[in-house]
Design a protein around this motif. Sequence first.
Motif, PDB file in Angstrom:
ATOM      1  N   PHE A  80       0.834  -1.202   0.000  1.00 36.89           N
ATOM      2  CA  PHE A  80       0.000   0.000   0.000  1.00 36.89           C
ATOM      3  C   PHE A  80       0.872   1.258   0.000  1.00 36.89           C
ATOM      4  O   PHE A  80       0.586   2.232  -0.702  1.00 36.89           O
ATOM      5  CB  PHE A  80      -0.928   0.016   1.213  1.00 36.89           C
ATOM      6  CG  PHE A  80      -1.951  -1.104   1.240  1.00 36.89           C
ATOM      7  CD1 PHE A  80      -2.260  -1.823   0.095  1.00 36.89           C
ATOM      8  CD2 PHE A  80      -2.610  -1.433   2.423  1.00 36.89           C
ATOM      9  CE1 PHE A  80      -3.201  -2.851   0.116  1.00 36.89           C
ATOM     10  CE2 PHE A  80      -3.553  -2.449   2.460  1.00 36.89           C
ATOM     11  CZ  PHE A  80      -3.842  -3.165   1.306  1.00 36.89           C
ATOM     12  N   LYS A  81       1.947   1.218   0.785  1.00 36.16           N
ATOM     13  CA  LYS A  81       2.856   2.369   0.842  1.00 36.16           C
ATOM     14  C   LYS A  81       3.628   2.528  -0.463  1.00 36.16           C
ATOM     15  O   LYS A  81       3.791   3.643  -0.973  1.00 36.16           O
ATOM     16  CB  LYS A  81       3.827   2.209   2.014  1.00 36.16           C
ATOM     17  CG  LYS A  81       3.188   2.397   3.384  1.00 36.16           C
ATOM     18  CD  LYS A  81       4.154   2.075   4.511  1.00 36.16           C
ATOM     19  CE  LYS A  81       5.265   3.086   4.614  1.00 36.16           C
ATOM     20  NZ  LYS A  81       6.129   2.823   5.800  1.00 36.16           N
ATOM     21  N   ALA A  82       4.107   1.419  -1.010  1.00 39.37           N
ATOM     22  CA  ALA A  82       4.919   1.477  -2.229  1.00 39.37           C
ATOM     23  C   ALA A  82       4.134   2.065  -3.400  1.00 39.37           C
ATOM     24  O   ALA A  82       4.693   2.793  -4.229  1.00 39.37           O
ATOM     25  CB  ALA A  82       5.429   0.083  -2.583  1.00 39.37           C
ATOM     26  N   TYR A  83       2.838   1.762  -3.454  1.00 40.17           N
ATOM     27  CA  TYR A  83       2.021   2.249  -4.573  1.00 40.17           C
ATOM     28  C   TYR A  83       1.230   3.503  -4.213  1.00 40.17           C
ATOM     29  O   TYR A  83       0.400   3.955  -4.992  1.00 40.17           O
ATOM     30  CB  TYR A  83       1.083   1.134  -5.056  1.00 40.17           C
ATOM     31  CG  TYR A  83       1.811   0.094  -5.877  1.00 40.17           C
ATOM     32  CD1 TYR A  83       1.863   0.182  -7.265  1.00 40.17           C
ATOM     33  CD2 TYR A  83       2.476  -0.966  -5.261  1.00 40.17           C
ATOM     34  CE1 TYR A  83       2.546  -0.758  -8.017  1.00 40.17           C
ATOM     35  CE2 TYR A  83       3.164  -1.912  -6.005  1.00 40.17           C
ATOM     36  CZ  TYR A  83       3.202  -1.800  -7.382  1.00 40.17           C
ATOM     37  OH  TYR A  83       3.892  -2.730  -8.136  1.00 40.17           O
ATOM     38  N   LYS A  84       1.500   4.035  -3.016  1.00 36.76           N
ATOM     39  CA  LYS A  84       0.844   5.273  -2.564  1.00 36.76           C
ATOM     40  C   LYS A  84      -0.681   5.169  -2.682  1.00 36.76           C
ATOM     41  O   LYS A  84      -1.353   6.052  -3.241  1.00 36.76           O
ATOM     42  CB  LYS A  84       1.370   6.481  -3.349  1.00 36.76           C
ATOM     43  CG  LYS A  84       2.858   6.739  -3.154  1.00 36.76           C
ATOM     44  CD  LYS A  84       3.315   7.946  -3.948  1.00 36.76           C
ATOM     45  CE  LYS A  84       4.760   8.322  -3.611  1.00 36.76           C
ATOM     46  NZ  LYS A  84       5.728   7.241  -3.871  1.00 36.76           N
ATOM     47  N   ALA A  85      -1.208   4.076  -2.150  1.00 34.53           N
ATOM     48  CA  ALA A  85      -2.654   3.833  -2.219  1.00 34.53           C
ATOM     49  C   ALA A  85      -3.423   4.952  -1.529  1.00 34.53           C
ATOM     50  O   ALA A  85      -3.106   5.346  -0.406  1.00 34.53           O
ATOM     51  CB  ALA A  85      -2.986   2.492  -1.568  1.00 34.53           C
ATOM     52  N   GLY A  86      -4.433   5.460  -2.224  1.00 33.31           N
ATOM     53  CA  GLY A  86      -5.299   6.472  -1.634  1.00 33.31           C
ATOM     54  C   GLY A  86      -6.548   5.861  -1.043  1.00 33.31           C
ATOM     55  O   GLY A  86      -7.170   6.424  -0.139  1.00 33.31           O
ATOM     56  N   VAL A  87      -6.930   4.689  -1.557  1.00 36.39           N
ATOM     57  CA  VAL A  87      -8.070   3.938  -1.049  1.00 36.39           C
ATOM     58  C   VAL A  87      -7.866   2.479  -1.444  1.00 36.39           C
ATOM     59  O   VAL A  87      -7.331   2.185  -2.512  1.00 36.39           O
ATOM     60  CB  VAL A  87      -9.410   4.487  -1.602  1.00 36.39           C
ATOM     61  CG1 VAL A  87      -9.425   4.488  -3.125  1.00 36.39           C
ATOM     62  CG2 VAL A  87     -10.598   3.700  -1.056  1.00 36.39           C
ATOM     63  N   VAL A  88      -8.255   1.576  -0.563  1.00 42.13           N
ATOM     64  CA  VAL A  88      -8.148   0.142  -0.824  1.00 42.13           C
ATOM     65  C   VAL A  88      -9.555  -0.424  -0.999  1.00 42.13           C
ATOM     66  O   VAL A  88     -10.447  -0.151  -0.191  1.00 42.13           O
ATOM     67  CB  VAL A  88      -7.430  -0.589   0.335  1.00 42.13           C
ATOM     68  CG1 VAL A  88      -7.483  -2.103   0.138  1.00 42.13           C
ATOM     69  CG2 VAL A  88      -5.989  -0.113   0.453  1.00 42.13           C
TER      70      VAL A  88
END
Length: 257
Positions: A193-201
């Motif tokens: 999630f951090k590596a892809y800079k997730a804004g929402v899962v």
Amino acid sequence: MILVVGSTGEGRQLIRSLRQEGYEVATWTDSTYGEQLAREDGATFILTVPLTEGNLAALEGGRQPEAVIDATLPYPGRFSLALEAWCRQNSIPYLRFLRPETELPRDSLIHQVTTWEEAARAAADLGDTIFLTTGTNNLEVFVNNPLFKDKRIVVRVLPEHRVIKKCQDLGLTPRDIIAMQGPFSKEMNKVMFKAYKAGVVVTRDAGPAGGTEAKIAAALALKIPVVLIKRPSIRYLYSVATIEEAILLLKRLIPRK
């Protein structure tokens, strides 16, 4: 012969446990990888075609099973209802294996929805980088949606050719496709999630065995909102939640000679 439908972890456990009980086991899977695993688990007959209502005809004409255990994920539900109806028409006992639902923490970052369309609308409102952990089923609801025109969609899917091809056919590029087999730990989810800079899962309620708890815990730890697609509320005649329950019910419905 008992037919186990689906390549979930529970489906594989069912094949192994039924074989240990002395049953002949057939399975219906939708991938060559699932076919390979089923052979390793001891299935003696394997049907490898997509799990759709239209393919129920593939069950006709051959040796009919004594019972069917449906171990597919409960999404969207239409297939399982059609399979149950087919079993009823052919006087074959149908058992629905359902994982327990995930116990959710109370948190305003969790947004529960009941349809894929609702999930897409909620995700579009909540973030600019949408991290999809729902596989390729209904992927087009997100990718082809004008709400995501200026947003990034990242998908985490099984590392299978047909799965990756669908992602690419829908226009996703390699930088937005994570091809890995789960389930993943909380820490592994956090890293991605951090590596892809997730804004929402976005996830489905696949139960603890499907890694839903770990996904939600990881997202909440990073203060990332979660869109959770709840499973459809369907009542089945015979529903079980454990391997032991399934085998006990099977023995009651089909006494061994």
